[in-house]
Enzyme design. Structure first.
Site, PDB file in Angstrom:
ATOM      1  N   TRP A 156     -37.274   4.921  -2.420  1.00 51.00           N
ATOM      2  CA  TRP A 156     -37.451   4.274  -1.120  1.00 51.00           C
ATOM      3  C   TRP A 156     -36.155   4.077  -0.347  1.00 51.00           C
ATOM      4  CZ3 TRP A 156     -34.367   0.194  -2.003  1.00 51.00           C
ATOM      5  CH2 TRP A 156     -34.360  -0.403  -3.272  1.00 51.00           C
ATOM      6  N   LYS A 180     -44.706  13.018  -4.635  1.00 51.87           N
ATOM      7  CA  LYS A 180     -45.183  11.642  -4.523  1.00 51.87           C
ATOM      8  C   LYS A 180     -44.041  10.768  -4.032  1.00 51.87           C
ATOM      9  CE  LYS A 180     -45.297   7.974  -6.839  1.00 51.87           C
ATOM     10  NZ  LYS A 180     -45.264   6.914  -5.780  1.00 51.87           N
ATOM     11  N   SER A 232     -35.016   4.944 -10.882  1.00 50.14           N
ATOM     12  CA  SER A 232     -34.301   4.063 -11.810  1.00 50.14           C
ATOM     13  C   SER A 232     -34.195   4.692 -13.186  1.00 50.14           C
ATOM     14  CB  SER A 232     -35.019   2.718 -11.910  1.00 50.14           C
ATOM     15  OG  SER A 232     -36.276   2.893 -12.561  1.00 50.14           O
ATOM     16  N   GLU A 253     -32.412  12.366 -11.519  1.00 44.13           N
ATOM     17  CA  GLU A 253     -31.277  11.756 -10.831  1.00 44.13           C
ATOM     18  C   GLU A 253     -31.560  10.265 -10.819  1.00 44.13           C
ATOM     19  OE1 GLU A 253     -29.092   9.875  -8.891  1.00 44.13           O
ATOM     20  OE2 GLU A 253     -29.757  10.693  -6.974  1.00 44.13           O
ATOM     21  N   CYS A 287     -27.272   5.100  -4.600  1.00 42.52           N
ATOM     22  CA  CYS A 287     -26.890   5.250  -6.006  1.00 42.52           C
ATOM     23  C   CYS A 287     -25.407   5.535  -6.172  1.00 42.52           C
ATOM     24  CB  CYS A 287     -27.718   6.335  -6.674  1.00 42.52           C
ATOM     25  SG  CYS A 287     -27.681   7.917  -5.825  1.00 42.52           S
ATOM     26  N   GLU A 383     -26.583  -2.079 -11.870  1.00 46.56           N
ATOM     27  CA  GLU A 383     -26.520  -1.515 -10.524  1.00 46.56           C
ATOM     28  C   GLU A 383     -27.237  -2.490  -9.583  1.00 46.56           C
ATOM     29  OE1 GLU A 383     -27.559   2.670  -8.216  1.00 46.56           O
ATOM     30  OE2 GLU A 383     -28.790   2.058  -9.915  1.00 46.56           O
TER      31      GLU A 383
END
Length: 477
Positions: A156, A180, A232, A253, A287, A383
């Site tokens: 997102w 998706k 994640s 990733e 990220c 993170e």
């Protein structure tokens, strides 16, 4: 009923047609800038996932037989369509994410179009070994062929960009796709599929909206041969376990927790200026965000004071606020995650600036700088994925590298110094897939983007990313 009539309706894109979920189930889409519903999307189930995978399987033979020139032409036309429909694309993305409209138009949309055009060219430039005789009287040839139906699950934080990073190389290599998108940000991906449908055969690109259960159904579908995910670490681990049952190819990733190493000979003014912008870009929901800054102890206090002062001037704002440096967090859950990390700070940590959410409406949070943290602290090892930066001192080069590598993730890092030898040592010693020098966060279509360790494996972008969507066949004549 009146509220529902005002909501935008997003539909699945399956076999070239836009359709609701077979069950009629929907998800509400929330505008992060207001906290209010702005639309609905299908909550797809087994029948929808099955239909999308069948459409992709039926389209595969024809699409994989097209020439690279034909695939190039289709991707170029899709890029032109995205550029031409910039206003509609921006509206769809901003509605789901709350991003500043001007920043999306200036930064993200041109990069998205560039990725499509890059892979259009890359489709005609697959590298390969020369044919040769490795045994007497026999000639060996290597073929690179598409894998098949690719299931792609995107996050997102950059909904359209991450979709294009996955879709473009897969289609360029001759695969078909079932995408998706995140359950909270599907609008721009469905719009992309609608624009692409004018230039692709039905079934080549399908989008099924839904939640985690939809993603699980897609990963488990027997027609899928490769699963590509940006998400994640937890999601990647779960998907890897599920894909192992059918020996599906994986492209993961996952999370990052990027260290920034600032040595005492660095250009401090330049570091402060760049990092005070890059650390909070997209509300830190990136990220590779510069969220963990390590500074030589001799310049730590000077850097911290200047950086915190600049960070305090980075302000969040609504999508149409021309003065906004970043928008809201993507949803209430992420705001709660960021707030939880800050509320659980140990006594030795200090919030130097920011530290609070803005009063509603929306999920806005102030740019925050935290000092005094230690390597074992939760906020250092986690993170954050929000507008929060930690600043730590280090004593020497070895100490900096030890601290940089002492987290499970390994996506990206940057080194700030004028010492060439130090740069070379760091580029070898840092356990990451990307190392920037005297800059941070820049991506280009020609270079791979991927990590190591808990940041996953496989690369987006570049010819390396294209090859991830192919399989090798040895032909001996």
């Amino acid at each position: 009923m009146a509220e529902h009539n005002r909501l935008t309706t997003v539909l699945n894109h399956i076999g070239g047609k836009e359709v609701p979920a077979a069950s009629g189930a929907v998800l509400r889409l929330i505008d992060p800038a207001t906290g209010l519903p702005h639309g609905t999307a299908p909550r797809s189930g087994p029948e929808d996932v099955g239909a999308a995978c069948r459409a992709a399987q039926e389209a595969f033979d024809g699409w994989s037989a097209t020439t690279p020139a034909q695939r190039q032409s289709a991707l170029l036309r899709i890029a032109d369509a995205v550029e031409r429909e910039a206003a509609a694309v921006t509206t769809a993305e901003v509605a789901d994410t709350g991003k500043p409209r001007a920043l999306f138009l200036a930064d993200e949309l041109p990069a998205i179009v560039d990725v499509l055009r890059y892979f259009a060219g890359a489709a005609r430039n697959l590298p390969g070994a020369a044919a040769a005789e490795y045994a007497p009287g026999r000639t060996s040839v290597l073929r690179r062929e598409p894998v098949g139906v690719c299931a792609q699950i995107t996050p997102w934080n950059y909904p359209l960009m991450m979709a294009v990073w996955k879709i473009a190389p897969a289609l360029a290599a001759g695969n078909t796709v079932v995408l998706k998108p995140s359950d909270t940000t599907p609008s721009s991906a469905v719009l992309l599929a609608r624009l692409a449908a004018e230039h692709l055969p039905p079934g080549v690109l399908n989008v099924v909206c839904g939640d985690r259960d939809t993603g699980r159904l897609l990963v488990a579908h027997p027609g899928v041969r490769l699963v590509a995910v940006t998400g994640s670490v937890r999601a990647g681990q779960e998907i890897a376990a599920a894909a192992a049952h059918d020996l599906k190819r994986l492209h993961l990733e996952l999370g990052g927790n990027s260290p920034v190493l600032i040595h005492e000979d660095a250009d401090l003014d330049e570091a402060v200026e760049q990092l005070s912008y890059l650390s909070f870009y997209n509300a830190g929901q990136d990220c590779t965000a510069a969220g963990r800054i390590l500074v030589h102890r001799r310049i730590h206090d000077t850097f911290l004071e200047a950086f915190a002062s600049r960070a305090a001037r980075r302000v969040p704002g609504a999508p149409d606020d021309a003065s906004a440096d970043f928008g809201p967090l993507a949803h209430g859950t992420q705001l709660a995650t960021v707030r939880g990390l800050l509320e659980r700070l140990p006594a030795h940590a200090e919030v130097v600036t920011g530290g609070t959410a803005l009063p509603g409406p929306g999920y806005f949070h102030r740019a925050t700088v935290v000092a005094g943290v230690r390597q074992e602290d939760e906020i250092v090892r986690t993170e954050v994925f929000g507008p929060v930066v930690t600043v730590q001192p280090f004593t020497d080069e070895a100490d900096a590298l030890r601290m940089a590598n002492a987290v499970p993730q390994g996506l990206a890092a940057s080194v700030w110094t004028r010492d060439h030898d130090r740069v070379m040592r760091a580029s070898r010693a840092l356990h990451t897939g990307i190392v920037w020098v005297n800059t941070h966060g820049t991506t280009v279509s020609e270079m791979p983007h991927g990590g190591v360790r808990h940041s996953g494996y496989g690369s987006d972008l570049s010819l390396t990313g294209l090859l991830d969507y192919t399989q090798v066949k040895h032909v001996m004549l």
